[in-house]
Write a protein that holds these residues in place. Structure first.
Motif, PDB file in Angstrom:
ATOM      1  N   TYR A 178       0.841  -1.196   0.000  1.00 54.13           N
ATOM      2  CA  TYR A 178       0.000   0.000   0.000  1.00 54.13           C
ATOM      3  C   TYR A 178       0.875   1.245   0.000  1.00 54.13           C
ATOM      4  N   SER A 179       1.740   1.347   1.011  1.00 55.21           N
ATOM      5  CA  SER A 179       2.541   2.555   1.192  1.00 55.21           C
ATOM      6  C   SER A 179       3.961   2.358   0.656  1.00 55.21           C
ATOM      7  N   LEU A 210      -4.716  -1.475 -10.437  1.00 52.22           N
ATOM      8  CA  LEU A 210      -4.998  -2.538  -9.463  1.00 52.22           C
ATOM      9  C   LEU A 210      -6.268  -2.233  -8.672  1.00 52.22           C
ATOM     10  N   GLN A 211      -6.453  -0.975  -8.340  1.00 53.26           N
ATOM     11  CA  GLN A 211      -7.655  -0.582  -7.599  1.00 53.26           C
ATOM     12  C   GLN A 211      -8.913  -0.820  -8.437  1.00 53.26           C
ATOM     13  N   LYS A 212      -8.860  -0.473  -9.720  1.00 46.61           N
ATOM     14  CA  LYS A 212     -10.008  -0.672 -10.605  1.00 46.61           C
ATOM     15  C   LYS A 212     -10.348  -2.154 -10.747  1.00 46.61           C
ATOM     16  N   ASN A 213      -9.321  -2.988 -10.707  1.00 49.24           N
ATOM     17  CA  ASN A 213      -9.529  -4.436 -10.855  1.00 49.24           C
ATOM     18  C   ASN A 213      -9.783  -5.134  -9.517  1.00 49.24           C
ATOM     19  N   ASN A 214      -9.907  -4.342  -8.437  1.00 49.02           N
ATOM     20  CA  ASN A 214     -10.141  -4.902  -7.096  1.00 49.02           C
ATOM     21  C   ASN A 214      -9.093  -5.944  -6.716  1.00 49.02           C
ATOM     22  N   SER A 215      -7.848  -5.648  -7.033  1.00 46.40           N
ATOM     23  CA  SER A 215      -6.765  -6.592  -6.747  1.00 46.40           C
ATOM     24  C   SER A 215      -6.573  -6.756  -5.242  1.00 46.40           C
ATOM     25  N   THR A 216      -6.393  -7.998  -4.820  1.00 52.43           N
ATOM     26  CA  THR A 216      -6.139  -8.265  -3.394  1.00 52.43           C
ATOM     27  C   THR A 216      -4.712  -7.886  -2.997  1.00 52.43           C
ATOM     28  N   GLN A 217      -3.851  -7.683  -3.983  1.00 50.74           N
ATOM     29  CA  GLN A 217      -2.480  -7.255  -3.672  1.00 50.74           C
ATOM     30  C   GLN A 217      -2.458  -5.864  -3.061  1.00 50.74           C
ATOM     31  N   TYR A 218      -3.289  -4.981  -3.587  1.00 46.71           N
ATOM     32  CA  TYR A 218      -3.302  -3.578  -3.165  1.00 46.71           C
ATOM     33  C   TYR A 218      -4.162  -3.459  -1.913  1.00 46.71           C
ATOM     34  N   ASP A 219      -3.500  -3.275  -0.778  1.00 48.55           N
ATOM     35  CA  ASP A 219      -4.148  -3.352   0.537  1.00 48.55           C
ATOM     36  C   ASP A 219      -4.838  -2.032   0.892  1.00 48.55           C
ATOM     37  N   LEU A 220      -5.916  -1.738   0.197  1.00 43.80           N
ATOM     38  CA  LEU A 220      -6.625  -0.474   0.406  1.00 43.80           C
ATOM     39  C   LEU A 220      -7.468  -0.471   1.670  1.00 43.80           C
ATOM     40  N   LYS A 221      -7.839  -1.660   2.136  1.00 46.00           N
ATOM     41  CA  LYS A 221      -8.757  -1.739   3.276  1.00 46.00           C
ATOM     42  C   LYS A 221      -8.033  -1.505   4.601  1.00 46.00           C
ATOM     43  N   ASP A 222      -7.091  -2.377   4.933  1.00 45.14           N
ATOM     44  CA  ASP A 222      -6.405  -2.262   6.224  1.00 45.14           C
ATOM     45  C   ASP A 222      -5.221  -1.298   6.197  1.00 45.14           C
ATOM     46  N   LYS A 223      -4.595  -1.168   5.018  1.00 42.83           N
ATOM     47  CA  LYS A 223      -3.435  -0.281   4.865  1.00 42.83           C
ATOM     48  C   LYS A 223      -2.357  -0.601   5.905  1.00 42.83           C
ATOM     49  N   ALA A 224      -2.178  -1.873   6.170  1.00 45.28           N
ATOM     50  CA  ALA A 224      -1.270  -2.262   7.262  1.00 45.28           C
ATOM     51  C   ALA A 224      -0.341  -3.400   6.856  1.00 45.28           C
ATOM     52  N   CYS A 225       0.009  -3.428   5.592  1.00 46.58           N
ATOM     53  CA  CYS A 225       0.824  -4.551   5.103  1.00 46.58           C
ATOM     54  C   CYS A 225       2.319  -4.252   5.162  1.00 46.58           C
ATOM     55  N   GLY A 226       2.702  -3.146   5.792  1.00 48.33           N
ATOM     56  CA  GLY A 226       4.125  -2.816   5.875  1.00 48.33           C
ATOM     57  C   GLY A 226       4.535  -1.909   4.732  1.00 48.33           C
ATOM     58  N   LYS A 227       5.430  -0.999   5.018  1.00 49.58           N
ATOM     59  CA  LYS A 227       5.888  -0.030   4.006  1.00 49.58           C
ATOM     60  C   LYS A 227       6.984  -0.652   3.152  1.00 49.58           C
ATOM     61  N   ILE A 228       6.976  -0.296   1.871  1.00 50.53           N
ATOM     62  CA  ILE A 228       8.072  -0.673   0.977  1.00 50.53           C
ATOM     63  C   ILE A 228       8.906   0.576   0.724  1.00 50.53           C
ATOM     64  N   ARG A 229      10.185   0.507   1.103  1.00 52.29           N
ATOM     65  CA  ARG A 229      11.097   1.631   0.867  1.00 52.29           C
ATOM     66  C   ARG A 229      12.043   1.256  -0.267  1.00 52.29           C
ATOM     67  N   ILE A 230      12.138   2.125  -1.243  1.00 51.18           N
ATOM     68  CA  ILE A 230      13.018   1.911  -2.389  1.00 51.18           C
ATOM     69  C   ILE A 230      14.155   2.915  -2.296  1.00 51.18           C
ATOM     70  N   VAL A 231      15.378   2.430  -2.186  1.00 50.04           N
ATOM     71  CA  VAL A 231      16.553   3.309  -2.117  1.00 50.04           C
ATOM     72  C   VAL A 231      17.241   3.267  -3.476  1.00 50.04           C
ATOM     73  N   ILE A 232      17.304   4.415  -4.148  1.00 46.94           N
ATOM     74  CA  ILE A 232      17.892   4.495  -5.485  1.00 46.94           C
ATOM     75  C   ILE A 232      19.199   5.271  -5.407  1.00 46.94           C
ATOM     76  N   THR A 233      20.278   4.624  -5.795  1.00 44.26           N
ATOM     77  CA  THR A 233      21.572   5.292  -5.842  1.00 44.26           C
ATOM     78  C   THR A 233      22.239   4.953  -7.173  1.00 44.26           C
ATOM     79  N   ASP A 234      23.475   5.395  -7.359  1.00 44.11           N
ATOM     80  CA  ASP A 234      24.121   5.151  -8.656  1.00 44.11           C
ATOM     81  C   ASP A 234      25.589   4.808  -8.454  1.00 44.11           C
ATOM     82  N   ARG A 235      26.170   4.237  -9.492  1.00 43.24           N
ATOM     83  CA  ARG A 235      27.507   3.654  -9.425  1.00 43.24           C
ATOM     84  C   ARG A 235      28.586   4.683  -9.111  1.00 43.24           C
ATOM     85  N   SER A 236      28.360   5.959  -9.424  1.00 48.94           N
ATOM     86  CA  SER A 236      29.400   6.959  -9.166  1.00 48.94           C
ATOM     87  C   SER A 236      29.613   7.194  -7.674  1.00 48.94           C
ATOM     88  N   LEU A 237      28.635   6.814  -6.834  1.00 49.58           N
ATOM     89  CA  LEU A 237      28.805   6.954  -5.389  1.00 49.58           C
ATOM     90  C   LEU A 237      29.948   6.079  -4.884  1.00 49.58           C
TER      91      LEU A 237
END
Length: 600
Positions: A178-179, A210-237
């Motif tokens: 969800y988040s 996903l919302q239009k298709n009522n997908s069970t993956q997208y946790d719109l009801k409880d909104k409590a499935c844990g946050k996904i954090r994406i860290v984007i960096t690059d090779r020059s670092l």
């Protein structure tokens, strides 16, 4: 906890399951793949598993095929070349009865328009959809977006929209979500922020669908499935880490031995004949899975101990009383135990990999090379003391005289020296004179990664990050393993984020969120909801509710960095961690990319 590869595999299988459920009268299908999707499907599914899903045969779209009057599933990349081959299949004689076209990523409207004009094809189309799945998983929690020439990024020739769209297919392959929080490096070229912005836009599109298709993956009801954090960096670092020799099992033998597409070729004696065998090195091999991130010294001892334990539990092996078996003795045991041949061959194969790695290590005197690399990377020697730039250069010049070192090994050491020491012109020339003109191009191309040469005529001096030095001293105080004092910068920055619970980001990083109104699953939520209490009693884990970290490197991710990120207990303790890049890098490949960068 299930690995990401397992979760993504289940999602890929769901595509075939859904096609079968929507076509109950069709018993079997032919699966047609293009060059990209062949790699994707083979990364997750074996032929035996495809058979269970109703796939009678798998065919290559690029090859000429015999017509069959049964249904076919085309799982292809959304590119004009693959679409034209589908059209060609139905120009004269129909290749298949009915067809189900599934694109592995977002399809452009221009391709849809082209397909709609082809009546020979359209009259046989049962379904035409995008199934967003554009990555491979060579290991349980490792992914690659399979971009060729990963350093194209630094010439402005990597399509960042494509990168974001492929990365989005990774994110929507989790069980539930969800988040999202997208954390990105503010690099001087703005590659990371642009990728983050494109990713945010694409994720909103996918979440709306996903919302239009009522997908069970997208946790719109409880909104409590844990946050996904994406860290984007690059090779020059951190351009140094992919160049270093690593002495943990997988990074070491991927560097020192000839491993092509994760395949290892070795020889075994059977009935007095020497036969060549090939083995795929992945997590289906339990020994590889157990030892891949262990130090090579631990692997040497561990594989031998495991084999001895196996022998003690097997009557046929007890006749051999030797406690320290060599490779030849292990092969002899294989010959006497045909019923356990496959298992024992795994032991002998891994012992061979270890022995060959050690032989190469000794022949190339990599102990000395590795120590110099560690000193250059961290700014301190193996006793924890600082060492002057001139003394390090003397050691570099001495070790490069080793006739057993390959030209690539020498270039790697020189590149690390030039990155970590701001060399005076005369010292720089001394090093570059030792390599060919072609190899010198790699040094010139470091400028694309932000590494510039000293312009003045001053003395050579080190440019080691103080944080790197601090990590090295801490590691030396707590670990006894040789040649391992450096901590890759990627590991350092992710650990720093995790230890602050992402409340503070390292300097030079920013973030933005998608759906930031998620509930904290650990506060005020009954364990009885959705059967959580039962699940916790069973295994103590809840995949849906554990926060996830996806660490992504533009320009590629090294195998030593994969090992360091996934092995870090501080990072893994309260998170499911997934790491990947535009591609996965071996040191030799990274060097070749640097040499060829000016030709792109």
């Amino acid at each position: 906890m299930d690995s990401f590869k397992f979760i993504a595999k289940q999602r890929l299988k769901s595509m075939f399951i859904n096609i079968r459920s929507q076509n109950p009268n069709v018993k079997t299908f032919i699966l047609v793949l293009d060059q990209k999707t062949i790699k994707i499907v083979s990364s997750f599914l074996k032929m035996s598993e495809l058979l269970e899903l109703g796939i009678a045969a798998v065919e290559n779209l690029q090859l000429k095929r015999k017509p069959f009057q049964i249904d076919a599933i085309y799982f292809i990349a959304p590119v004009i070349e693959s679409l034209e081959l589908i059209i060609e299949d139905f120009k004269e004689e129909a290749q298949y009865k009915n067809i189900h076209i599934y694109f592995n990523d977002k399809i452009q409207q221009i391709l849809i328009n082209k397909l709609q004009k082809e009546q020979n094809v359209m009259q046989r189309v049962v379904a035409c959809k995008s199934f967003n799945f554009d990555f491979i998983c060579p290991q349980d929690n490792v992914f690659s977006l399979q971009f060729p020439n990963p350093l194209n990024l630094f010439k402005g020739k990597m399509p960042l929209v494509d990168v974001a769209e492929r990365l989005a297919t990774v994110l929507v392959s989790f069980d539930k979500f969800y988040s999202f929080e997208i954390i990105f490096r503010q690099d001087q070229w703005q590659y990371c922020i642009r990728t983050a912005q494109f990713l945010q836009q694409r994720m909103r599109e996918l979440l709306d669908a996903l919302q239009k298709n009522n997908s069970t993956q997208y946790d719109l009801k409880d909104k409590a499935c844990g946050k996904i954090r994406i860290v984007i960096t690059d090779r020059s670092l951190d351009p140094v880490s992919p160049l270093l020799h690593d002495f943990y099992y997988q990074p070491m033998f991927y560097d020192l031995l000839d491993i092509e597409n994760d395949m290892y070729t070795y020889q075994i004696t059977q009935q007095n004949q020497v036969n060549e065998k090939k083995a795929l090195l992945n997590d289906d091999d339990e020994m590889f899975k157990k030892y891949k991130y262990r130090h090579i010294a631990e692997v040497l001892e561990g594989v031998a101990t495991d084999f001895q334990s196996f022998m003690k539990s097997n009557e046929a092996a007890k006749a051999n009383k030797e406690q320290n078996l060599n490779l030849q003795q292990m092969n002899e045991i294989v010959r006497k135990m045909p019923q356990y041949q496959e298992l024992v061959q795994k032991y002998t194969m891994h012992m061979e990999i270890v022995e060959k790695s050690f032989d190469t290590f000794a022949q190339k005197e990599l102990s000395e090379v590795g120590d110099i690399e560690q000193t250059l990377a961290t700014g301190i020697d193996k006793k924890g003391g600082t060492i002057a730039a001139t003394k390090i250069l003397q050691r570099v010049l001495s070790v490069i005289q080793n006739k057993y070192l390959s030209q690539t090994d020498k270039l790697r050491l020189i590149l690390v020296s030039i990155i970590q020491i701001d060399l005076a012109e005369k010292d720089r020339k001394t090093l570059t004179d030792l390599i060919t003109l072609d190899q010198q191009q790699a040094i010139l191309n470091l400028r694309f990664l932000g590494i510039t040469a000293q312009k003045s005529g001053g003395k050579s001096h080190k440019r080691v990050n103080e944080q790197v030095k601090k990590y090295a001293k801490t590691k030396m105080a707590t670990e006894a393993l040789e040649l391992c004092r450096n901590t890759p910068i990627y590991e350092q920055i992710l650990e720093e984020m995790v230890m602050s619970d992402f409340k503070q980001l390292p300097q030079g990083f920013e973030r933005f969120a998608i759906n930031d109104d998620a509930k904290n699953p650990t506060q005020g939520k009954s364990l009885r909801q959705k059967g959580q209490l039962a699940r916790l009693m069973q295994d103590g884990n809840d995949n849906d509710e554990k926060d996830k970290i996806v660490f992504f490197s533009l320009g590629g991710l090294g195998y030593n960095e994969i090992r360091s990120l996934i092995s870090n207990q501080k990072i893994r303790q309260n998170h499911q961690v997934l790491v990947g890049g535009t591609s996965l890098l071996k040191p030799e490949e990274f060097v070749k990319e640097l040499i060829n960068l000016n030709q792109i």
